[in-house]
Scaffold this motif. Structure first.
Motif, PDB file in Angstrom:
ATOM      1  N   SER A  79      -5.310  13.946  -2.289  1.00 51.24           N
ATOM      2  CA  SER A  79      -5.416  13.097  -1.098  1.00 51.24           C
ATOM      3  C   SER A  79      -6.764  12.385  -1.015  1.00 51.24           C
ATOM      4  O   SER A  79      -6.856  11.261  -0.531  1.00 51.24           O
ATOM      5  CB  SER A  79      -5.174  13.935   0.157  1.00 51.24           C
TER       6      SER A  79
ATOM      7  N   PRO B 281       0.817  -1.225   0.000  1.00 49.94           N
ATOM      8  CA  PRO B 281       0.000   0.000   0.000  1.00 49.94           C
ATOM      9  C   PRO B 281       0.848   1.272   0.000  1.00 49.94           C
ATOM     10  O   PRO B 281       0.471   2.265  -0.632  1.00 49.94           O
ATOM     11  CB  PRO B 281      -0.809  -0.121   1.301  1.00 49.94           C
TER      12      PRO B 281
ATOM     13  N   ARG C 265      -5.232  -1.888   0.177  1.00 48.48           N
ATOM     14  CA  ARG C 265      -4.815  -2.624   1.376  1.00 48.48           C
ATOM     15  C   ARG C 265      -5.395  -4.049   1.372  1.00 48.48           C
ATOM     16  O   ARG C 265      -4.712  -5.012   1.717  1.00 48.48           O
ATOM     17  CB  ARG C 265      -5.258  -1.877   2.639  1.00 48.48           C
TER      18      ARG C 265
ATOM     19  N   ARG D 235      -8.987   5.117  -2.781  1.00 49.89           N
ATOM     20  CA  ARG D 235      -8.405   3.915  -3.356  1.00 49.89           C
ATOM     21  C   ARG D 235      -7.794   2.981  -2.307  1.00 49.89           C
ATOM     22  O   ARG D 235      -7.652   1.787  -2.540  1.00 49.89           O
ATOM     23  CB  ARG D 235      -7.283   4.294  -4.333  1.00 49.89           C
ATOM     24  N   MET D 236      -7.401   3.530  -1.176  1.00 48.68           N
ATOM     25  CA  MET D 236      -6.532   2.772  -0.288  1.00 48.68           C
ATOM     26  C   MET D 236      -7.198   1.559   0.356  1.00 48.68           C
ATOM     27  O   MET D 236      -6.529   0.571   0.654  1.00 48.68           O
ATOM     28  CB  MET D 236      -5.924   3.687   0.799  1.00 48.68           C
TER      29      MET D 236
ATOM     30  N   MET E 111       0.616   6.813  -6.663  1.00 48.61           N
ATOM     31  CA  MET E 111      -0.530   7.704  -6.896  1.00 48.61           C
ATOM     32  C   MET E 111      -0.109   9.165  -6.723  1.00 48.61           C
ATOM     33  O   MET E 111      -0.525  10.028  -7.496  1.00 48.61           O
ATOM     34  CB  MET E 111      -1.677   7.352  -5.944  1.00 48.61           C
TER      35      MET E 111
ATOM     36  N   ARG F 141       0.664   3.922  -2.893  1.00 45.02           N
ATOM     37  CA  ARG F 141       0.331   5.300  -2.506  1.00 45.02           C
ATOM     38  C   ARG F 141       1.358   6.283  -3.082  1.00 45.02           C
ATOM     39  O   ARG F 141       0.999   7.334  -3.599  1.00 45.02           O
ATOM     40  CB  ARG F 141       0.292   5.402  -0.979  1.00 45.02           C
ATOM     41  N   GLU F 142       2.624   5.906  -2.991  1.00 44.03           N
ATOM     42  CA  GLU F 142       3.689   6.736  -3.559  1.00 44.03           C
ATOM     43  C   GLU F 142       3.466   6.937  -5.059  1.00 44.03           C
ATOM     44  O   GLU F 142       3.672   8.023  -5.602  1.00 44.03           O
ATOM     45  CB  GLU F 142       5.034   6.024  -3.358  1.00 44.03           C
TER      46      GLU F 142
ATOM     47  N   ILE G 210      -6.654   9.417  -3.361  1.00 44.03           N
ATOM     48  CA  ILE G 210      -5.792   8.388  -2.770  1.00 44.03           C
ATOM     49  C   ILE G 210      -6.537   7.674  -1.650  1.00 44.03           C
ATOM     50  O   ILE G 210      -6.539   6.444  -1.571  1.00 44.03           O
ATOM     51  CB  ILE G 210      -4.487   9.031  -2.243  1.00 44.03           C
ATOM     52  N   SER G 211      -7.172   8.441  -0.820  1.00 46.75           N
ATOM     53  CA  SER G 211      -7.905   7.867   0.304  1.00 46.75           C
ATOM     54  C   SER G 211      -9.001   6.910  -0.190  1.00 46.75           C
ATOM     55  O   SER G 211      -9.200   5.829   0.371  1.00 46.75           O
ATOM     56  CB  SER G 211      -8.506   9.008   1.127  1.00 46.75           C
TER      57      SER G 211
END
Lengths: 170, 84
Positions: free
Chosen positions: A90, A76, A101, A96-97, A83, A80-81, A93-94
């Motif tokens: 943000s 993850p 995960r 998608r996470m 993205m 994230r990096e 990204i949030s």
């Protein structure tokens, strides 16, 4: 170049080769024996990518070589990096996470050495026993990984490919 | 979601993937990156699929021929959303 850099490059190159094998099996399904074999390459690629990433971040290669529990925690971060590198905000990204995960955890569990305290003996290499019955990866459905077909799953695979490319030695 | 096809002779070949272009506001702009999926008979998916996921901005470039699709991605047919 330090020996750690060499280890990171070695893991990154092997991760890329593993993922290319997965991509080729996806592209030429007639060449692939079983789904579990494809997933094996996906799992190996992710594990090595995470190890390359950890070593580049300063981790001791000797501590990483033998462990298999690196994907759920580190993939993850890698995604994230990626993205952020692609300019995602943000909120995106949030959003998608959660899926990232979840998929990372499922990919880690494909390794037979990772059994989640016996709760998840299913893996893509060896048969396992549940309640006196033997199950084989050949007939297992690997249900959670069907999420790769969902829109977020495709994005995950794209980002994984981008991360593999970006971790290759220059 | 848009399905692309080419000539019938090619499309009827066994193993020719279903070609899908997905415009996704939540994806990252990474150009044309086909993601291949083999059949998953256990899930009832007996055919291979290739998905290219692009952002709306990338899709505009595709329409203006500034971002070329792979060979064989010729005839496009939008797939209605389930609610449409």
């Amino acid at each position: 170049m330090s020996i750690a850099d060499d280890w990171a490059d070695g893991f990154a190159l092997q991760a890329d080769a593993d993922f290319r094998a997965w991509e080729l099996y996806q592209k030429y399904p007639e060449a692939c024996a079983e789904v579990c074999h494809k997933l094996l390459f996906l799992q190996m690629a992710c594990e090595k990518l995470c190890k390359a990433h950890r070593i580049r971040a300063g981790a001791d290669p000797n501590e990483l070589i033998k462990t298999h529990r690196v994907v759920a925690k580190n993939l993850p971060l890698v995604i994230r990096e990626e993205m952020i590198r692609h300019g995602q905000d943000s909120r995106a990204i949030s959003n998608r996470m959660y899926l990232v995960r979840h998929l990372s955890q499922e990919i880690e569990l494909l390794n037979p050495a990772v059994r989640d305290d016996g709760e998840r003996p299913d893996n893509c290499e060896y048969p396992w026993e549940i309640g006196g019955k033997i199950f084989s990866p050949l007939v297992w459905s690997f249900n959670p990984l069907r999420l790769c077909f969902e829109p977020g799953g495709v994005t995950f695979l794209k980002l994984l490919r981008c991360a593999l490319d970006n971790n290759l030695p220059h | 979601m848009i399905r692309f096809t080419q000539s019938v002779e090619v499309e009827v070949r066994r193993g020719e993937p279903i070609k899908l272009l997905e415009v996704n506001i939540n994806t990252v702009p990474s150009g044309i990156m086909p993601i291949q999926f083999g059949p998953i008979p256990a899930s009832g998916i007996t055919y291979p699929t290739t998905i290219i996921e692009v952002t709306p901005a990338e899709y505009e470039k595709i329409k203006r021929n500034e971002l070329p699709l792979p060979p064989g991605w010729v005839n496009e047919e939008p797939i209605p959303k389930p609610s449409e």
